[in-house]
Design a protein around this motif. Structure first.
Motif, PDB file in Angstrom:
ATOM      1  N   ILE A 180       0.884  -1.164   0.000  1.00  0.00           N
ATOM      2  CA  ILE A 180       0.000   0.000   0.000  1.00  0.00           C
ATOM      3  C   ILE A 180       0.920   1.212   0.000  1.00  0.00           C
ATOM      4  CG2 ILE A 180      -1.730   1.293   1.326  1.00  0.00           C
ATOM      5  CD1 ILE A 180      -2.594  -1.480   2.481  1.00  0.00           C
ATOM      6  N   ASP A 181       0.562   2.201  -0.796  1.00  0.00           N
ATOM      7  CA  ASP A 181       1.467   3.330  -0.975  1.00  0.00           C
ATOM      8  C   ASP A 181       1.003   4.562  -0.209  1.00  0.00           C
ATOM      9  OD1 ASP A 181       3.363   5.055  -1.869  1.00  0.00           O
ATOM     10  OD2 ASP A 181       2.559   5.269  -3.895  1.00  0.00           O
ATOM     11  N   PHE A 182       1.712   4.873   0.865  1.00  0.00           N
ATOM     12  CA  PHE A 182       1.444   6.106   1.616  1.00  0.00           C
ATOM     13  C   PHE A 182       2.489   7.182   1.247  1.00  0.00           C
ATOM     14  CE2 PHE A 182      -1.146   5.095   5.763  1.00  0.00           C
ATOM     15  CZ  PHE A 182      -2.165   4.552   4.981  1.00  0.00           C
ATOM     16  N   GLY A 215       4.297  -4.433   4.298  1.00  0.00           N
ATOM     17  CA  GLY A 215       3.568  -4.129   3.068  1.00  0.00           C
ATOM     18  C   GLY A 215       3.017  -2.715   2.977  1.00  0.00           C
ATOM     19  N   LEU A 216       3.669  -1.774   3.659  1.00  0.00           N
ATOM     20  CA  LEU A 216       3.250  -0.373   3.559  1.00  0.00           C
ATOM     21  C   LEU A 216       4.469   0.501   3.274  1.00  0.00           C
ATOM     22  CD1 LEU A 216       1.062   1.919   4.048  1.00  0.00           C
ATOM     23  CD2 LEU A 216       1.945   2.014   6.382  1.00  0.00           C
ATOM     24  N   THR A 259       2.208  11.353   5.659  1.00  0.00           N
ATOM     25  CA  THR A 259       1.366  10.638   4.704  1.00  0.00           C
ATOM     26  C   THR A 259       1.215  11.444   3.420  1.00  0.00           C
ATOM     27  OG1 THR A 259      -0.757  11.602   5.393  1.00  0.00           O
ATOM     28  CG2 THR A 259       0.001   9.659   6.601  1.00  0.00           C
ATOM     29  N   LEU A 260       1.487  10.773   2.298  1.00  0.00           N
ATOM     30  CA  LEU A 260       1.354  11.399   0.971  1.00  0.00           C
ATOM     31  C   LEU A 260       0.694  10.401   0.015  1.00  0.00           C
ATOM     32  CD1 LEU A 260       4.873  13.118   0.753  1.00  0.00           C
ATOM     33  CD2 LEU A 260       2.693  14.321   0.784  1.00  0.00           C
ATOM     34  N   ASP A 301      -7.333   2.017   5.821  1.00  0.00           N
ATOM     35  CA  ASP A 301      -7.422   1.398   7.156  1.00  0.00           C
ATOM     36  C   ASP A 301      -6.289   0.411   7.376  1.00  0.00           C
ATOM     37  OD1 ASP A 301      -9.566   2.839   7.872  1.00  0.00           O
ATOM     38  OD2 ASP A 301     -11.060   1.305   7.372  1.00  0.00           O
ATOM     39  N   LYS A 302      -6.035  -0.379   6.336  1.00  0.00           N
ATOM     40  CA  LYS A 302      -4.984  -1.387   6.469  1.00  0.00           C
ATOM     41  C   LYS A 302      -3.616  -0.706   6.692  1.00  0.00           C
ATOM     42  CE  LYS A 302      -3.318  -5.520   4.213  1.00  0.00           C
ATOM     43  NZ  LYS A 302      -3.251  -6.260   2.957  1.00  0.00           N
ATOM     44  N   GLY A 303      -3.365   0.325   5.914  1.00  0.00           N
ATOM     45  CA  GLY A 303      -2.094   1.047   6.048  1.00  0.00           C
ATOM     46  C   GLY A 303      -1.951   1.662   7.436  1.00  0.00           C
TER      47      GLY A 303
END
Ligand SMILES: Cc1ncc(COP(=O)(O)O)c(C=O)c1O
Length: 447
Positions: free
Chosen positions: A59-61, A406-407, A421-422, A433-435
């Protein structure tokens, strides 16, 4: 298979690329100065998800450091790029101009704060936009000095590195720096440089500009004050509402141009199209890059027409400035922001992130401050809430923990102790939510 006339260790594309094989090759042929935060090599991206060459999903933050507000490989952006590539890829705007640049300039000028006429200059990177904003400000005012801020970040070229406030890694060993740059403290309420507290301080940090003219550089020698609306790289430092109206007012009173560097805050990131809109400030010049063209190298200086037009023909520009493919991607971005209501989405996203971050703060002593606007949110980590000793090692460990789970998330701040966070603004609730839960797990693991 492609036959290269040059000897290659590995064919491209590799039949079975791995992160390890690519790291080994990279270490041989790419200098360490061009570092990477992770050693995951990307194979594909979609929306807010990234897949690496070994099939791991993230997941891409980070959004390519705030560049992918409309999400990775948005079908409209992909279609625009393909279509333009088939028509023409380059003529150089300075030789044969073209419609996509003109159309995008019109859209950006209309979107930028300020009811006055504006024009837009296209170049390639954020740093180049800042360089050009300073060139234009100096030309217009016929003054040499530029005032920038501690915790500010404006790029890595000589001038922009000189404007940047953080020494390591950006400036260390790269001097001497460009002259006529002066630096004053930013509105960092959590760590006030003047030892004051908001709101009792009456935003002294803005009024300090008047003292600055006495002790550091004369107002009548100052071409511009350049500031990020929220200091991005410097730690997502979010000034109080009175700050920029006051600062821009002092600039106006002294004939100094106010440049808003919206490279990280722009294109909807903070819940407004451009962050200065939060405070009703209309900058004379504004720099835009990153999410302007969903990853295509494009940047712009958007500014008051009467200022921008003083520069003589060919005094500005460059071979690739306003590349047609990048401008088509930029036009697609403008359409997507509007059609998918992403500026509003950023505000909604911001509220959700903020709620979770505030809960994290209640549960974890490690968090000293929660701040930001819209989907530009941050956690400042401290070893002790009383002393506010920065927890840089913990921030580093948290980034690593998240990557392993995975983040992709980034730290920032002059002391490297802030998590920011971007993420793409099209991220789904489930991905968000997962991130956030991965960050929460990471915080729990730091205890
Ligand atoms: C506020 C700000 N200004 C300027 C830059 C430099 O942009 P670029 O890396 O495209 O040169 C950045 C990049 O992070 C930025 O955040």
């Amino acid at each position: 298979m492609v036959q290269y006339p040059f000897a290659c260790e590995k064919e491209f594309p590799m039949e079975h690329p791995t992160n390890t094989a690519l790291t080994a090759l990279r270490n041989k042929f790419i200098p360490p100065g061009h570092g990477s935060i992770t050693s995951s090599y990307v194979a594909s991206e979609k929306g807010a998800l990234i897949r690496d060459v070994e099939g791991r999903e993230f997941i891409d933050f980070a959004g390519g450091i705030g560049t992918m507000n409309v999400g990775h490989s948005h079908p409209k952006v992909v279609a625009a790029i393909k279509d333009q590539a088939e028509k023409f890829t380059h003529t150089c705007f300075m030789v044969l101009p073209y419609e996509p640049a003109v159309a995008l300039a019109e859209k950006l000028c209309n979107a930028a704060p300020g009811a006055f006429p504006k024009t837009a200059l296209f170049i390639n990177s954020g740093a180049e936009a800042v360089e050009n904003a300073v060139k234009i400000a100096r030309y217009y005012t016929k003054r040499p000095a530029v005032i920038a801020f501690e915790n500010g970040y404006h790029g890595r070229t000589l001038l922009t590195m000189s404007l940047t406030g953080k020494v390591k890694p950006y400036k260390y060993g790269f001097g001497p720096f460009a002259p006529e740059i002066y630096r004053m403290p930013y509105a960092y309420c959590y760590r006030c440089a003047f030892g004051l507290s908001y709101p009792g301080c009456d935003v002294f940090c803005a009024d300090y500009l008047k003292e600055f003219f006495i002790n550091h550089v004369a107002a009548e020698k100052t071409a511009a004050v350049i500031a990020e609306p929220i200091a991005g790289e410097g730690g997502f430092i979010t000034p109080p509402p009175e700050y920029f109206p006051k600062l821009a007012g002092i600039c106006r009173d002294n004939g100094i141009l106010f440049i808003s560097d919206e490279i990280q805050t722009g294109m909807g990131r903070t819940g407004k199209m451009f962050a200065m809109e939060h405070w009703g400030v209309e900058p004379d010049l504004m720099t835009v890059a990153k999410s302007i063209a969903a990853g295509m190298p494009l940047s712009a200086v958007v500014g008051r027409k009467d200022i921008m037009e003083v520069v003589h023909p060919f005094g500005l520009g460059g071979t690739y400035g306003g590349n047609p493919i990048a401008c088509r991607a930029g036009l697609a971005v403008m359409e997507i922001l509007e059609e998918e209501n992403l500026v509003r989405a950023s505000e909604v996203l911001g509220k959700k992130i903020r709620e979770r971050f505030e809960a994290f703060k209640r549960d974890h002593e490690l968090i000293g401050d929660v701040r930001g606007m819209g989907a530009m949110a941050a956690l400042e980590l401290v070893k002790d809430r009383e002393t506010k000793e920065p927890a840089a090692d913990e921030a580093k460990a948290l980034v690593r923990f998240c990557h392993d789970r995975g983040l992709i998330v980034l730290s920032c701040g002059s002391m490297g102790n802030i998590i920011r966070t971007l993420m793409p603004l099209i991220i789904t609730d489930e991905q968000l939510d997962k991130g956030l839960s991965i960050i929460e797990e990471g915080l729990a693991a730091m205890l």
